[in-house]
Design a protein around this motif. Structure first.
Motif, PDB file in Angstrom:
ATOM      1  N   MET A  74     -49.609 -92.985  21.254  1.00  0.00           N
ATOM      2  CA  MET A  74     -48.759 -92.105  22.054  1.00  0.00           C
ATOM      3  C   MET A  74     -49.425 -91.947  23.417  1.00  0.00           C
ATOM      4  O   MET A  74     -50.572 -91.559  23.524  1.00  0.00           O
ATOM      5  CB  MET A  74     -48.651 -90.755  21.339  1.00  0.00           C
ATOM      6  N   GLY A  75     -48.696 -92.272  24.456  1.00  0.00           N
ATOM      7  CA  GLY A  75     -49.234 -92.221  25.803  1.00  0.00           C
ATOM      8  C   GLY A  75     -49.294 -90.808  26.351  1.00  0.00           C
ATOM      9  O   GLY A  75     -48.653 -89.884  25.851  1.00  0.00           O
ATOM     10  N   ILE A  76     -50.076 -90.648  27.396  1.00  0.00           N
ATOM     11  CA  ILE A  76     -50.232 -89.334  28.028  1.00  0.00           C
ATOM     12  C   ILE A  76     -48.916 -88.856  28.624  1.00  0.00           C
ATOM     13  O   ILE A  76     -48.613 -87.667  28.590  1.00  0.00           O
ATOM     14  CB  ILE A  76     -51.369 -89.353  29.078  1.00  0.00           C
ATOM     15  N   VAL A  77     -48.106 -89.796  29.139  1.00  0.00           N
ATOM     16  CA  VAL A  77     -46.816 -89.414  29.727  1.00  0.00           C
ATOM     17  C   VAL A  77     -45.900 -88.847  28.646  1.00  0.00           C
ATOM     18  O   VAL A  77     -45.253 -87.815  28.837  1.00  0.00           O
ATOM     19  CB  VAL A  77     -46.163 -90.614  30.446  1.00  0.00           C
ATOM     20  N   HIS A  78     -45.858 -89.515  27.484  1.00  0.00           N
ATOM     21  CA  HIS A  78     -45.024 -89.032  26.380  1.00  0.00           C
ATOM     22  C   HIS A  78     -45.509 -87.662  25.910  1.00  0.00           C
ATOM     23  O   HIS A  78     -44.705 -86.766  25.635  1.00  0.00           O
ATOM     24  CB  HIS A  78     -45.047 -90.036  25.236  1.00  0.00           C
ATOM     25  N   LEU A  79     -46.820 -87.502  25.821  1.00  0.00           N
ATOM     26  CA  LEU A  79     -47.390 -86.223  25.394  1.00  0.00           C
ATOM     27  C   LEU A  79     -47.035 -85.103  26.378  1.00  0.00           C
ATOM     28  O   LEU A  79     -46.624 -84.013  25.967  1.00  0.00           O
ATOM     29  CB  LEU A  79     -48.913 -86.353  25.266  1.00  0.00           C
ATOM     30  N   LEU A  80     -47.157 -85.379  27.679  1.00  0.00           N
ATOM     31  CA  LEU A  80     -46.807 -84.376  28.687  1.00  0.00           C
ATOM     32  C   LEU A  80     -45.310 -84.074  28.672  1.00  0.00           C
ATOM     33  O   LEU A  80     -44.902 -82.919  28.787  1.00  0.00           O
ATOM     34  CB  LEU A  80     -47.220 -84.844  30.078  1.00  0.00           C
ATOM     35  N   ARG A  81     -44.498 -85.124  28.522  1.00  0.00           N
ATOM     36  CA  ARG A  81     -43.045 -84.929  28.478  1.00  0.00           C
ATOM     37  C   ARG A  81     -42.680 -84.024  27.305  1.00  0.00           C
ATOM     38  O   ARG A  81     -41.850 -83.138  27.425  1.00  0.00           O
ATOM     39  CB  ARG A  81     -42.339 -86.266  28.377  1.00  0.00           C
ATOM     40  N   ARG A  82     -43.317 -84.267  26.157  1.00  0.00           N
ATOM     41  CA  ARG A  82     -43.036 -83.444  24.981  1.00  0.00           C
ATOM     42  C   ARG A  82     -43.523 -82.007  25.194  1.00  0.00           C
ATOM     43  O   ARG A  82     -42.823 -81.053  24.865  1.00  0.00           O
ATOM     44  CB  ARG A  82     -43.684 -84.053  23.749  1.00  0.00           C
ATOM     45  N   ALA A  83     -44.719 -81.850  25.770  1.00  0.00           N
ATOM     46  CA  ALA A  83     -45.260 -80.510  25.997  1.00  0.00           C
ATOM     47  C   ALA A  83     -44.410 -79.731  26.994  1.00  0.00           C
ATOM     48  O   ALA A  83     -44.150 -78.532  26.809  1.00  0.00           O
ATOM     49  CB  ALA A  83     -46.701 -80.590  26.490  1.00  0.00           C
ATOM     50  N   LEU A  84     -43.957 -80.394  28.058  1.00  0.00           N
ATOM     51  CA  LEU A  84     -43.156 -79.712  29.067  1.00  0.00           C
ATOM     52  C   LEU A  84     -41.707 -79.536  28.621  1.00  0.00           C
ATOM     53  O   LEU A  84     -41.010 -78.647  29.101  1.00  0.00           O
ATOM     54  CB  LEU A  84     -43.204 -80.481  30.389  1.00  0.00           C
ATOM     55  N   GLY A  85     -41.255 -80.383  27.702  1.00  0.00           N
ATOM     56  CA  GLY A  85     -39.887 -80.278  27.202  1.00  0.00           C
ATOM     57  C   GLY A  85     -39.717 -79.164  26.183  1.00  0.00           C
ATOM     58  O   GLY A  85     -38.636 -78.605  26.034  1.00  0.00           O
ATOM     59  N   ASN A  86     -40.786 -78.851  25.471  1.00  0.00           N
ATOM     60  CA  ASN A  86     -40.731 -77.761  24.491  1.00  0.00           C
ATOM     61  C   ASN A  86     -40.800 -76.415  25.207  1.00  0.00           C
ATOM     62  O   ASN A  86     -41.407 -76.305  26.273  1.00  0.00           O
ATOM     63  CB  ASN A  86     -41.893 -77.865  23.507  1.00  0.00           C
ATOM     64  N   PRO A  87     -40.211 -75.386  24.608  1.00  0.00           N
ATOM     65  CA  PRO A  87     -40.326 -74.068  25.239  1.00  0.00           C
ATOM     66  C   PRO A  87     -41.776 -73.577  25.199  1.00  0.00           C
ATOM     67  O   PRO A  87     -42.502 -73.887  24.251  1.00  0.00           O
ATOM     68  CB  PRO A  87     -39.413 -73.178  24.389  1.00  0.00           C
ATOM     69  N   PRO A  88     -42.196 -72.846  26.228  1.00  0.00           N
ATOM     70  CA  PRO A  88     -43.568 -72.332  26.241  1.00  0.00           C
ATOM     71  C   PRO A  88     -43.805 -71.347  25.102  1.00  0.00           C
ATOM     72  O   PRO A  88     -42.876 -70.721  24.587  1.00  0.00           O
ATOM     73  CB  PRO A  88     -43.667 -71.608  27.595  1.00  0.00           C
ATOM     74  N   VAL A  89     -45.072 -71.220  24.720  1.00  0.00           N
ATOM     75  CA  VAL A  89     -45.461 -70.236  23.715  1.00  0.00           C
ATOM     76  C   VAL A  89     -45.114 -68.857  24.270  1.00  0.00           C
ATOM     77  O   VAL A  89     -45.279 -68.590  25.467  1.00  0.00           O
ATOM     78  CB  VAL A  89     -46.974 -70.339  23.418  1.00  0.00           C
ATOM     79  N   SER A  90     -44.628 -67.976  23.410  1.00  0.00           N
ATOM     80  CA  SER A  90     -44.233 -66.647  23.895  1.00  0.00           C
ATOM     81  C   SER A  90     -44.739 -65.564  22.947  1.00  0.00           C
ATOM     82  O   SER A  90     -45.341 -65.845  21.915  1.00  0.00           O
ATOM     83  CB  SER A  90     -42.702 -66.569  24.025  1.00  0.00           C
ATOM     84  N   GLY A  91     -44.504 -64.320  23.326  1.00  0.00           N
ATOM     85  CA  GLY A  91     -44.863 -63.175  22.496  1.00  0.00           C
ATOM     86  C   GLY A  91     -46.362 -62.933  22.436  1.00  0.00           C
ATOM     87  O   GLY A  91     -47.107 -63.250  23.363  1.00  0.00           O
ATOM     88  N   ILE A  92     -46.796 -62.411  21.307  1.00  0.00           N
ATOM     89  CA  ILE A  92     -48.205 -62.057  21.137  1.00  0.00           C
ATOM     90  C   ILE A  92     -49.088 -63.308  21.146  1.00  0.00           C
ATOM     91  O   ILE A  92     -50.229 -63.261  21.605  1.00  0.00           O
ATOM     92  CB  ILE A  92     -48.421 -61.224  19.848  1.00  0.00           C
ATOM     93  N   ASP A  93     -48.543 -64.424  20.667  1.00  0.00           N
ATOM     94  CA  ASP A  93     -49.313 -65.678  20.701  1.00  0.00           C
ATOM     95  C   ASP A  93     -49.645 -66.085  22.133  1.00  0.00           C
ATOM     96  O   ASP A  93     -50.740 -66.562  22.412  1.00  0.00           O
ATOM     97  CB  ASP A  93     -48.537 -66.809  20.020  1.00  0.00           C
ATOM     98  N   ALA A  94     -48.698 -65.894  23.034  1.00  0.00           N
ATOM     99  CA  ALA A  94     -48.930 -66.256  24.436  1.00  0.00           C
ATOM    100  C   ALA A  94     -50.048 -65.407  25.029  1.00  0.00           C
ATOM    101  O   ALA A  94     -50.879 -65.922  25.783  1.00  0.00           O
ATOM    102  CB  ALA A  94     -47.648 -66.100  25.243  1.00  0.00           C
ATOM    103  N   TRP A  95     -50.064 -64.128  24.706  1.00  0.00           N
ATOM    104  CA  TRP A  95     -51.123 -63.259  25.240  1.00  0.00           C
ATOM    105  C   TRP A  95     -52.477 -63.625  24.642  1.00  0.00           C
ATOM    106  O   TRP A  95     -53.498 -63.553  25.327  1.00  0.00           O
ATOM    107  CB  TRP A  95     -50.787 -61.788  25.014  1.00  0.00           C
TER     108      TRP A  95
END
Length: 186
Positions: free
Chosen positions: A1-22
């Motif tokens: 899995m290339g770095i571009v695919h990994l970044l695309r997947r990370a940026l495509g997913n919603p960011p961590v939120s709630g207490i986990d984000a803090w």
């Protein structure tokens, strides 16, 4: 899995939120602070540097709000703990200059990650190849033709209705001609 695919997947997913984000935001400040403390006797002049990669990770994984929080808290912690005189906030012009450069760099990182995230979300997913139906949906709005795919984001604007209709007719005529020529060659 290339770095571009990994970044695309990370940026495509919603960011961590709630207490986990803090929790992640706290870790994004605590870890570089601990790393900097470990080398404090041997390294000088790099009060803000250990925080930069963690701001990037926070921007990718947590979103811009939490990354901005990590940036501001990191600037305060680095200024208080690693710039002489210690425990004195912004003791001189050097502190202020270093902090402004750090804040500007962090802001650029956060903005670039946010722009990349918006670009990924605004591009439609590629249509699957092969004989399977793609589920392309054509639509019109205010004289403009659009195409969208099942599961994609916003529709892709193809152009003015008359232009697109003419191109589609030309495409269909080329297909028919190709079929007739192939039938005659067999």
């Amino acid at each position: 899995m290339g770095i571009v695919h990994l970044l695309r997947r990370a940026l495509g997913n919603p960011p961590v939120s709630g207490i986990d984000a803090w929790s992640w935001a706290f870790a994004a400040v605590a870890l570089p602070t601990i790393l900097r403390c470990l080398v404090d006797d041997h390294v000088t002049g790099v009060a803000f540097s250990p925080y930069i990669p963690f701001i990037l990770v926070a921007a990718v994984c947590l979103g811009w709000r939490h990354a901005a929080f990590v940036t501001v808290v990191s600037a305060a912690v680095a200024d208080m703990l690693f710039i002489d005189p210690r425990f004195v906030p912004m003791a001189g012009p050097t502190d202020l200059f270093g902090m402004l450069i750090f804040l500007a760099s962090a802001a650029l990182i956060i903005i670039l990650v946010q722009v990349a995230r918006l670009m990924i979300h605004s591009r439609p997913l590629p249509a699957p190849a092969g004989a399977a139906r793609t589920g392309i949906i054509f639509s019109l709005d205010k004289g403009q033709a659009f195409a969208s795919w099942c599961g994609s984001g916003r529709p892709l604007r193809l152009g003015p209705e008359s232009e697109v209709a003419e191109m589609m007719q030309d495409f269909l005529a080329q297909l028919e001609l190709g079929r007739r020529l192939n039938a005659n060659c067999s």
